[in-house]
Design a protein around this motif. Structure first.
Motif, PDB file in Angstrom:
ATOM      1  N   PHE A 322      18.227 -59.618 119.098  1.00 52.84           N
ATOM      2  CA  PHE A 322      19.423 -59.255 119.476  1.00 52.84           C
ATOM      3  C   PHE A 322      20.315 -59.622 120.688  1.00 52.84           C
ATOM      4  N   LYS A 323      21.650 -59.692 120.931  1.00 58.15           N
ATOM      5  CA  LYS A 323      21.995 -60.054 121.978  1.00 58.15           C
ATOM      6  C   LYS A 323      22.842 -59.020 122.653  1.00 58.15           C
ATOM      7  N   MET A 324      23.228 -59.109 124.231  1.00 58.47           N
ATOM      8  CA  MET A 324      23.729 -58.043 124.771  1.00 58.47           C
ATOM      9  C   MET A 324      24.519 -58.498 125.820  1.00 58.47           C
ATOM     10  N   SER A 387      24.010 -65.987 118.971  1.00 60.42           N
ATOM     11  CA  SER A 387      24.590 -66.936 120.178  1.00 60.42           C
ATOM     12  C   SER A 387      25.040 -66.478 121.104  1.00 60.42           C
ATOM     13  N   VAL A 388      24.416 -66.870 122.462  1.00 61.36           N
ATOM     14  CA  VAL A 388      24.869 -66.074 123.662  1.00 61.36           C
ATOM     15  C   VAL A 388      25.629 -67.154 124.538  1.00 61.36           C
ATOM     16  N   ASP A 389      26.379 -66.528 125.291  1.00 61.73           N
ATOM     17  CA  ASP A 389      27.401 -67.031 126.247  1.00 61.73           C
ATOM     18  C   ASP A 389      26.737 -67.058 127.379  1.00 61.73           C
ATOM     19  N   HIS A 390      27.458 -67.716 128.544  1.00 60.36           N
ATOM     20  CA  HIS A 390      26.935 -67.655 129.999  1.00 60.36           C
ATOM     21  C   HIS A 390      26.829 -66.160 130.410  1.00 60.36           C
ATOM     22  N   ILE A 395      17.217 -61.110 123.596  1.00 58.42           N
ATOM     23  CA  ILE A 395      15.958 -60.205 123.384  1.00 58.42           C
ATOM     24  C   ILE A 395      15.390 -60.554 122.082  1.00 58.42           C
ATOM     25  N   LEU A 396      13.995 -61.012 122.114  1.00 63.11           N
ATOM     26  CA  LEU A 396      13.351 -61.436 121.016  1.00 63.11           C
ATOM     27  C   LEU A 396      12.237 -60.350 120.941  1.00 63.11           C
ATOM     28  N   LEU A 414      14.203 -50.546 122.308  1.00 61.04           N
ATOM     29  CA  LEU A 414      14.471 -51.259 123.256  1.00 61.04           C
ATOM     30  C   LEU A 414      16.302 -51.313 123.431  1.00 61.04           C
ATOM     31  N   ARG A 415      16.741 -51.571 122.478  1.00 61.93           N
ATOM     32  CA  ARG A 415      18.079 -51.821 122.410  1.00 61.93           C
ATOM     33  C   ARG A 415      18.804 -50.651 122.811  1.00 61.93           C
TER      34      ARG A 415
END
Length: 606
Positions: A322-324, A387-390, A395-396, A414-415
Motif C-alpha cells: 500500500f502507499k501512503m 504508483s508513488v509520487d515524490h 510499504i511491502l 501496519l496500515r
C-alpha cells in the motif's frame, strides 16, 4: 424548571445550589440548578427584606456549599436580560430572578469534598463525574432515548420484547464465562455470553420475532471498546433468512442515527456489502474503516524473485503493498517511518515471522526514484494503485499464500498504525469527526477458523473452532457438502455490520436441524461426548420441528460510543469497569471470605 411569569408570585423550587457571589455582607447572588441541570435561575439574597426585617435565609445561604441539594422559597421578579443565555451548559432564565425568602438544605456536602465543574474526579468518584460532567450525562440521556427509538421501531414491526434468564449453564460457545457457585456442592450457574440459545429456543416455541436489550458477560481481556459485562440489542426472527434480518438491522440503525445523531443514513437505500476475503485483502481487517484510503494490493507477480527472497523466508509467498502520503519531502517521510519502526508501536512489525515490512520512499532525485530494488520493469510499468509520487511511502509485506483467517493481517495492522501515528503527529488530518459514518456489511466469513491460544473456542479436538458461534449455518448446499470433506473451506451464513472501522454487531442464519447441529459438534469440531451433552437441551429443541430462523446482536455500548464520537465505551456507560475489570466506585470484585468459600463448598488453590 417551570416558573410563572406572574411577577411577585411566591414559588417553592427544588434543585442544586450553584455558585455564589457575595457583593457585600448583606447582598449575595447565587445560581440554582434545576434537578435535571437543564436550566438555572439567579437567586437574590439580602440580609433584610423590603420591610427591614432580618432574613435568616441569607445566613443559611452563605453557610452552604455549592452542589448542596436545597428547597428554596422566594418571590419571582423581573430582571434585566443577562448577556448570556447559557451558564455552564444550562439554559439561564435570563429575564427572571428569585428573591430568596427561605432556603432548606436537603443534605450536606462533606467538608473534605471540593465539587467544581473543572474538578477532575477519579473513577472511585464516578457519581461526582456524572453530576458535574454535562457531556457524560447527555451521553446517558441519549443512550436512553436511542434504546426507546429502537424498541418502538421493533415493536411496530411485531417483535416481542422478551427477557431471558441471566442464570444460565456453562456451555462452550466460544468465549470464557463467569461462573456463579451455588450452595449445592459442586453446582454452579454461568452468566450468559449472550441469550443465543434461549432465543433459538423461543423460535421453536412459536415466537416469530423476538428482541431484548440483553445483559451479557464474558471473562475476556478488556479494551477501550470491551467490558466484562455489556448490553446488546438481541434479535431473532423465525421463518427468516439473512436478508430479512439485515433489512431490519438497517431500519434500526437509520432510525437511531436520524433521531439521536440527526444524521440521515436514508440516502443509502441499502448499506454496501463486502465479503470477508475482500475486506481482508483490500484493508487487512474484517472491520475496515472505509474513510481511510491507502487500500492494500497484491503485487507478487510484479516483483523480482530476488527481492521477494530478501523480504521473506516463506516459500511461495504473497506480497501485498500500500502507499501512503506523508510529506512532499522524502527526508521527512524517511524520518517519519524510521521513528515509527524504532518505537514500541513499530517493534511488533519488525518481529513478524513472515518477514519485516519493506519500506520505500519515492525520491525523484535518485535513480528510478529510489525504487530500484523493485526492478526496472516494476518502476517503468508500475500498477497505478501503488504508483508513488515524490515523498510518498510504499510499504511491502509478505504473507503465507493461503486463505485469510482471523480479524486482521500484519499489513492491515501496519496500515492502521501508521495512519494513527500520522494523525497524532499532525501529519494527516483525522477522519474521526469530519468524514461522517461509513457503514458496510461484511459477509461470507469462514464457517470455521483454526484454534488459537487466545480464545477457548468450543474445546474440540479438530483444531478448528466456529468463527461466529457453533450454531451458525453453512451458507449454501455446497458448503454443507464441504462439512464432510473440507470443513475449513466452508462459508458461513454470517454477517457483521461495520462502521468507521468498528464492528457494531454480528448475526447469522442458524442451524435449525438437530442432526446437522450434532454432526458439527461431534464430527467437525470433534467435541467430547460430555461437552455435547451440555447442549442436549438445544438439540432436543431443534428436533421438535424448529422452523428456520436467523438473528443478530448489536453491541449497544459500542454503537453509542461510535455514534456520539467518544473514545471509549466507558463514556456511554453509567458505571463502567476499569481496564482491569474493576468497579472502582464500589470496589469490586472483592476477595472471597472463608465464610463465603465454606458456604459454596469452595477452596482456593495455591
Amino acid at each position: 424548571m417551570l416558573l410563572s411569569r406572574n411577577m411577585k408570585k411566591e414559588v417553592t423550587i427544588l434543585g442544586y445550589l450553584g455558585t455564589r457571589r457575595d457583593v457585600s455582607k448583606k447582598l449575595s447572588f447565587a445560581m440554582l440548578r434545576d434537578p435535571e441541570q437543564d436550566t438555572c435561575v439567579q437567586l437574590i439574597s439580602t440580609a433584610v427584606d423590603e420591610a427591614g426585617a432580618e432574613l435568616d435565609a441569607h445566613r443559611v445561604l452563605k453557610s452552604l456549599k455549592e452542589w448542596t441539594p436545597v428547597k428554596i422559597n422566594g418571590i419571582i421578579k423581573e430582571r434585566q436580560p443577562a448577556k448570556d443565555d447559557y451558564v455552564l451548559g444550562m439554559r439561564l432564565l435570563n429575564t427572571l430572578e428569585i428573591h430568596l425568602r427561605s432556603i432548606t438544605p436537603l443534605n450536606e456536602v462533606a467538608d473534605d469534598l471540593i465539587i467544581k465543574e473543572d474538578t477532575v474526579f477519579s473513577s472511585d468518584q464516578r457519581h461526582l463525574q456524572l453530576r458535574t460532567d454535562k457531556e457524560l450525562r447527555d451521553n446517558l440521556h441519549k443512550r436512553a432515548k436511542a434504546m426507546n427509538v429502537a424498541r418502538q421501531r421493533l415493536l411496530s414491526h411485531r417483535f416481542w420484547d422478551i427477557e431471558t434468564p441471566i442464570l444460565f449453564k456453562s456451555t462452550p460457545e466460544g468465549a470464557r464465562e463467569f461462573l456463579v457457585p451455588t450452595r449445592s456442592k459442586g453446582l454452579a450457574y454461568a452468566l450468559p455470553q449472550s441469550p443465543q440459545q434461549y432465543k433459538q429456543i423461543l423460535m421453536a416455541s412459536g415466537v416469530k420475532r423476538y428482541f431484548q436489550f440483553a445483559r451479557c458477560f464474558r471473562d475476556e481481556d478488556l479494551r477501550a471498546d470491551r467490558q466484562p459485562e455489556f448490553t446488546q440489542l438481541d434479535m431473532e426472527m423465525a421463518f427468516a433468512g439473512e436478508e430479512d434480518v439485515m433489512h431490519k438491522v438497517e431500519m434500526i440503525l437509520k432510525a437511531v442515527w436520524s433521531e439521536i445523531a440527526n444524521v440521515d443514513l436514508g440516502k443509502q437505500v441499502s448499506f454496501p456489502r463486502m465479503t470477508y476475503q475482500e475486506a481482508m485483502a483490500s484493508y487487512g481487517s474484517d472491520k475496515p474503516d472505509l474513510r481511510i484510503g491507502a487500500k492494500i494490493h497484491t503485487i507478487t507477480e510484479r516483483l523480482p524473485e530476488d527481492l521477494i527472497s530478501k523480504i521473506t523466508s516463506l516459500q511461495d509467498p504473497v506480497v501485498d503493498a500500500f502507499k501512503m502520503e506523508v510529506s512532499l519531502d522524502p527526508k521527512q517521510t524517511s524520518k517519519f517511518i524510521s521513528n515509527f519502526l524504532d518505537s514500541p508501536e513499530g517493534k511488533p512489525f519488525l518481529e513478524n515471522s513472515d518477514g519485516q515490512p519493506a519500506v520505500f520512499v519515492a525520491d525523484t532525485s535518485k535513480p528510478l526514484s529510489g525504487l530500484s530494488a523493485l526492478g526496472y520493469p516494476f518502476v517503468m510499468d508500475c500498477p497505478p494503485e501503488v504508483s508513488v509520487d515524490h515523498g510518498e511511502l510504499l510499504i511491502l509485506q509478505a504473507r503465507k499464500n493461503e486463505p485469510f483467517f482471523g480479524g486482521s493481517t500484519a499489513i492491515g495492522n501496519l496500515r492502521l498504525a501508521l495512519h494513527k501515528t500520522a494523525v497524532a503527529q499532525g501529519i494527516k488530518a483525522s477522519v474521526a469527526k469530519n468524514e461522517g459514518f461509513r457503514f458496510t456489511w461484511i459477509t461470507d466469513f469462514p464457517l470455521f477458523s483454526p484454534t488459537n491460544d487466545t480464545d477457548p473456542g468450543q474445546g474440540g479436538a479438530a483444531g478448528l473452532s466456529s468463527t461466529h458461534h457453533p450454531f451458525t449455518a453453512p451458507k449454501t448446499t455446497e458448503d454443507i457438502e464441504l462439512l464432510l470433506t473440507a470443513p475449513e473451506k466452508a462459508i458461513a451464513a454470517h454477517y457483521d455490520i461495520v462502521v468507521n472501522g468498528v464492528e457494531l454487531g454480528g448475526g447469522s442464519r442458524r442451524i435449525h436441524n438437530g442432526e446437522v447441529q450434532e454432526f458439527i459438534f461431534r464430527d467437525v469440531l470433534k467435541m467430547s461426548t460430555e461437552r455435547i451433552e451440555d447442549f442436549r437441551h438445544l438439540l432436543d429443541v431443534l428436533r421438535s420441528g424448529c422452523p428456520p430462523h436467523a438473528g443478530f446482536a448489536l453491541g449497544w455500548d459500542r454503537l453509542m460510543a461510535v455514534m456520539l464520537g467518544t473514545d471509549s465505551v466507558r463514556e456511554v456507560i453509567a458505571f463502567p469497569k476499569s481496564g482491569r475489570g474493576e468497579d472502582m466506585l464500589v470496589k469490586s470484585p472483592t476477595v472471597m471470605t472463608e465464610a463465603q468459600l465454606d458456604t459454596y463448598h469452595l477452596r482456593l488453590k495455591d
